[in-house]
Design a protein around this motif. Structure first.
Motif, PDB file in Angstrom:
ATOM      1  N   THR A   8       8.871  -8.925  -3.564  1.00  9.75           N
ATOM      2  CA  THR A   8       8.044  -8.706  -2.383  1.00  9.75           C
ATOM      3  C   THR A   8       7.138  -9.907  -2.132  1.00  9.75           C
ATOM      4  N   ARG A  62       4.746  -2.020  -0.499  1.00  7.09           N
ATOM      5  CA  ARG A  62       5.006  -1.502  -1.827  1.00  7.09           C
ATOM      6  C   ARG A  62       3.774  -1.550  -2.739  1.00  7.09           C
ATOM      7  N   HIS A 192       3.793  -4.763 -13.177  1.00  7.74           N
ATOM      8  CA  HIS A 192       3.754  -5.529 -11.933  1.00  7.74           C
ATOM      9  C   HIS A 192       3.660  -7.001 -12.319  1.00  7.74           C
ATOM     10  N   ASP A 231       7.788  -4.395  -9.594  1.00  2.90           N
ATOM     11  CA  ASP A 231       7.967  -5.356  -8.506  1.00  2.90           C
ATOM     12  C   ASP A 231       7.587  -6.750  -8.983  1.00  2.90           C
TER      13      ASP A 231
END
Length: 284
Positions: A8, A62, A192, A231
């Protein structure tokens, strides 16, 4: 079929352009979503505007980054605990599964005392993951080795019992830490990743991955091979890019780097050099 590990784009990657430009760029380049950095841009503070941008560009939101930077100290008032709560509420409203938060600054001693408890309570209450970001020591701008105590309970997330953490590779570069070692130390608590490079100088560079000296490729390959679920967020600095073409090139190179090393069969990729030479600006 969506990729096993989504890549992302942080809205911070297009600064000083605004959030709308980040959504447009993410859609054009094929990013899997957006992370919204909540700061002075009014769009980043308004869930209705963000929902419209997401729907218009068909790019999901997200994750959110709480307004806990020095440059966003005045966003949503001065109470950092209330700001964190508001960010989590907005993430829940937008369907974003993760909120990234910095540890408290040392002068926020009241917030710091209850920080870990608040993070755990908000996670349990809302189901949103609150991933505390690794930081770095602040060094005096002199020839001395003196460091300032900038964060409470501290800058090094490996020394604290956070349930969920964000690994920022640019921050790790400033702290002279190995990204791969941090992945292994955080283990199941790593939820993350902020993908950016650095050269180990005492400033937060947020370079395009592959343009610094961090082990970005090795980190991505380890995440992919281990079945990690989270992500990878491109969070680079393009603030010195002099044109939309240059910024587009940097965002595209970062995405290509991520996808190359997250693939089931990784392929080597070296990003092209920047189109002009400049000193990297302090980022975040």
């Amino acid at each position: 079929m969506p990729p096993a590990i989504p890549v992302t784009l942080s809205t911070a990657s297009v600064y000083p352009r605004r959030a709308a430009y980040a959504f447009e760029s993410a859609a054009e380049l094929g990013y899997d979503g957006v992370e919204v950095m909540v700061w002075s841009d009014p769009a980043t503070q308004d869930p209705d505007v963000l929902a419209r941008l997401s729907a218009h560009h068909e790019v999901p939101i997200r994750s959110l980054h709480a307004p806990t930077l020095l440059v966003s100290q005045g966003v949503w008032g001065r109470d950092p605990a209330l700001k964190l709560r508001r960010t989590v509420d907005m993430a829940h409203e937008l369907g974003a599964g993760t909120v990234v938060v910095h540890p408290p600054f040392r002068w926020q001693y009241r917030y710091a005392r209850g920080f870990q408890d608040q993070v755990r309570e908000l996670e349990a209450e809302t189901g949103v993951t609150l991933a505390v970001e690794n930081m770095y020591p602040w060094k005096a701008r002199t020839r001395s080795d003196r460091h300032y105590v900038a964060y409470l309970p501290g800058w090094d997330a490996t020394e604290h019992s956070y349930d969920s953490v964000t690994l920022d590779l640019s921050h790790a570069a400033v702290a002279r830490q190995s990204g791969l070692a941090l992945v292994k130390t955080f283990g199941e608590h790593l939820r993350h990743v902020h993908l950016a490079d650095g050269t180990g100088v005492p400033r937060d560079e947020h370079l395009v991955p592959g343009r610094g000296t961090m082990d970005c490729a090795e980190v991505l390959m380890e995440l992919a091979s281990s079945g990690w679920a989270g992500d990878v967020v491109v969070e680079i600095s393009t603030r010195r890019d002099r044109s939309a073409h240059e910024r587009h090139g940097d965002l595209e190179a970062a995405l290509t780097f991520a996808r190359s090393y997250l693939a089931p069969v990784p392929t080597a990729y070296v990003p092209p050099p920047p189109e002009r030479h400049h000193l990297p600006a302090d980022a975040w």
